[in-house]
Motif scaffolding. Structure first.
Motif, PDB file in Angstrom:
ATOM      1  N   ALA A 116      26.036   3.056  30.774  1.00  0.00           N
ATOM      2  CA  ALA A 116      25.895   4.084  31.804  1.00  0.00           C
ATOM      3  C   ALA A 116      26.135   5.267  31.671  1.00  0.00           C
ATOM      4  CB  ALA A 116      26.898   3.345  32.943  1.00  0.00           C
ATOM      5  N   GLN A 117      27.005   5.783  31.018  1.00  0.00           N
ATOM      6  CA  GLN A 117      27.425   7.320  30.700  1.00  0.00           C
ATOM      7  C   GLN A 117      26.134   7.907  29.772  1.00  0.00           C
ATOM      8  OE1 GLN A 117      31.328   7.143  28.879  1.00  0.00           O
ATOM      9  NE2 GLN A 117      32.272   7.278  30.803  1.00  0.00           N
ATOM     10  N   GLU A 118      25.925   7.125  28.850  1.00  0.00           N
ATOM     11  CA  GLU A 118      24.734   7.429  27.931  1.00  0.00           C
ATOM     12  C   GLU A 118      23.609   7.885  28.769  1.00  0.00           C
ATOM     13  OE1 GLU A 118      21.442   8.217  25.567  1.00  0.00           O
ATOM     14  OE2 GLU A 118      21.575   6.424  26.903  1.00  0.00           O
ATOM     15  N   GLN A 119      23.192   7.057  29.563  1.00  0.00           N
ATOM     16  CA  GLN A 119      21.934   7.090  30.553  1.00  0.00           C
ATOM     17  C   GLN A 119      21.952   8.353  31.421  1.00  0.00           C
ATOM     18  OE1 GLN A 119      19.066   5.564  30.748  1.00  0.00           O
ATOM     19  NE2 GLN A 119      19.695   4.073  28.836  1.00  0.00           N
ATOM     20  N   GLU A 120      23.275   8.610  31.908  1.00  0.00           N
ATOM     21  CA  GLU A 120      23.296   9.687  32.723  1.00  0.00           C
ATOM     22  C   GLU A 120      23.315  11.232  31.915  1.00  0.00           C
ATOM     23  OE1 GLU A 120      27.504   9.667  34.144  1.00  0.00           O
ATOM     24  OE2 GLU A 120      27.132   7.977  35.434  1.00  0.00           O
ATOM     25  N   ALA A 122      20.644  11.786  30.436  1.00  0.00           N
ATOM     26  CA  ALA A 122      19.151  11.948  30.294  1.00  0.00           C
ATOM     27  C   ALA A 122      19.000  12.372  31.833  1.00  0.00           C
ATOM     28  CB  ALA A 122      18.330  10.644  30.005  1.00  0.00           C
ATOM     29  N   MET A 123      19.718  12.551  32.762  1.00  0.00           N
ATOM     30  CA  MET A 123      19.483  12.991  34.177  1.00  0.00           C
ATOM     31  C   MET A 123      18.572  14.409  34.045  1.00  0.00           C
ATOM     32  SD  MET A 123      20.193  11.798  36.983  1.00  0.00           S
ATOM     33  CE  MET A 123      21.721  11.015  36.976  1.00  0.00           C
ATOM     34  N   GLY A 124      17.385  14.574  34.795  1.00  0.00           N
ATOM     35  CA  GLY A 124      16.815  15.570  34.520  1.00  0.00           C
ATOM     36  C   GLY A 124      15.579  15.829  33.276  1.00  0.00           C
ATOM     37  N   GLU A 125      15.767  14.757  32.646  1.00  0.00           N
ATOM     38  CA  GLU A 125      14.792  14.779  31.571  1.00  0.00           C
ATOM     39  C   GLU A 125      13.840  13.809  31.731  1.00  0.00           C
ATOM     40  OE1 GLU A 125      17.130  14.241  27.901  1.00  0.00           O
ATOM     41  OE2 GLU A 125      18.606  15.956  28.284  1.00  0.00           O
ATOM     42  N   PHE A 126      12.938  13.801  30.624  1.00  0.00           N
ATOM     43  CA  PHE A 126      12.009  12.849  30.747  1.00  0.00           C
ATOM     44  C   PHE A 126      11.739  12.120  29.279  1.00  0.00           C
ATOM     45  CE2 PHE A 126       7.618  10.885  30.025  1.00  0.00           C
ATOM     46  CZ  PHE A 126       7.675  10.287  31.162  1.00  0.00           C
ATOM     47  N   PRO A 127      11.965  10.873  29.227  1.00  0.00           N
ATOM     48  CA  PRO A 127      12.208   9.731  30.254  1.00  0.00           C
ATOM     49  C   PRO A 127      13.492  10.053  30.798  1.00  0.00           C
ATOM     50  CG  PRO A 127      12.408   8.593  28.259  1.00  0.00           C
ATOM     51  CD  PRO A 127      11.862  10.119  27.949  1.00  0.00           C
ATOM     52  N   GLY A 128      13.678   9.857  32.242  1.00  0.00           N
ATOM     53  CA  GLY A 128      15.107  10.090  32.824  1.00  0.00           C
ATOM     54  C   GLY A 128      15.761   8.764  32.745  1.00  0.00           C
ATOM     55  N   PRO A 129      17.086   8.466  33.176  1.00  0.00           N
ATOM     56  CA  PRO A 129      17.983   7.436  33.208  1.00  0.00           C
ATOM     57  C   PRO A 129      17.219   6.251  33.756  1.00  0.00           C
ATOM     58  CG  PRO A 129      19.227   9.166  34.022  1.00  0.00           C
ATOM     59  CD  PRO A 129      17.701   9.617  33.993  1.00  0.00           C
ATOM     60  N   ILE A 130      17.437   4.969  33.073  1.00  0.00           N
ATOM     61  CA  ILE A 130      16.974   3.851  33.451  1.00  0.00           C
ATOM     62  C   ILE A 130      18.336   2.809  33.936  1.00  0.00           C
ATOM     63  CG2 ILE A 130      15.113   3.498  32.054  1.00  0.00           C
ATOM     64  CD1 ILE A 130      16.587   2.016  29.908  1.00  0.00           C
TER      65      ILE A 130
END
Length: 239
Positions: A116-120, A122-130
């Motif tokens: 979950a922390q790794e996905q965060e 990517a916030m604001g990026e592409f691809p974003g969090p899944i």
């Protein structure tokens, strides 16, 4: 034999719940599960799981999941590192990453939180969090609260393990904790039970592709389904 296996799985799950409750009690109100349960009722599921899995005909949505392995990639990466896998799954266009929490299959004790922390990041990026889906032998709401506190956004609930009534109670508890749900089913009776419970997403477990297709025909329009397909580059003994 099947009934004995289910009874053993349920007994181990209940033992895990007992241990978790003891840990919560010892923390005297400071445990993450206690804080999450305090939010129960003020949260609601996002509904994003069904949206993410709903794809046009002829296309597929991939839920990726890591598995304990001994090998490393050519680049020297640890193939059962949840942080590394989380980023690779996102960049590989998976719609969600499934994290197994059961002791014998989990990548680490902190796999859900680390993912979950790794996905965060990517916030604001592409691809974003899944989305992060937690898989466990869930039999109690404290288990759901634990994975929610760790950052999971959805859970897989095994209908065979809990029966229709208890699965419904767990679905309600998950919703109050802000978790989307997939209900795992394996035969016609379980599909019908999941539909009665109002499941928006079901997962066909313990069935081949042809069997899953037969069961899919029983689902009303609008209910999303998934089927686990595992592809491993490691020897069968290491899967």
């Amino acid at each position: 034999a099947a009934r004995a296996a289910i009874a053993d799985t349920r007994a181990r799950a209940q033992a895990a719940v007992t241990a978790l409750r003891a840990e919560i009690d010892a923390a005297d109100g400071t445990h993450a599960v206690t804080k999450m349960l305090g939010k129960k009722g003020s949260l609601s599921p996002s509904g994003e799981l069904a949206d993410a899995l709903r794809k046009p005909p002829g296309t597929i949505a991939i839920i990726a999941q890591g598995a304990p392995v001994e090998d490393v990639s050519l680049g020297g990466y640890d193939l059962d590192d949840p942080v590394y896998l989380s980023g690779e799954f996102r960049r590989g266009n998976a719609v969600a990453v499934c994290v197994d929490v059961t002791p014998e299959l989990r990548l680490s004790a902190k796999a859900v939180k680390d993912t979950a922390q790794e996905q965060e990041t990517a916030m604001g990026e592409f691809p974003g969090p899944i989305m992060v889906i937690a898989r466990d032998n869930f039999v109690d709401e404290v288990q759901l609260a634990q994975v929610a506190a760790d950052g999971a956004t959805a859970v897989i609930l095994p209908l065979l393990l809990n029966g229709e009534e208890q699965t419904g109670a767990l679905m309600a508890a998950a919703a109050e904790l802000g978790l989307d749900t997939l209900v795992s089913v394996g035969d016609e009776a379980e599909v019908e039970a999941a539909v009665r419970l109002g499941a928006s997403c079901v997962c066909f477990g313990d069935s081949g592709v042809r069997r899953a297709e037969e069961l899919r025909q029983l689902l009303p329009e609008g209910v999303i389904c998934s089927h686990p397909a595992i592809y491993a580059a490691t020897p069968p003994s290491r899967r």
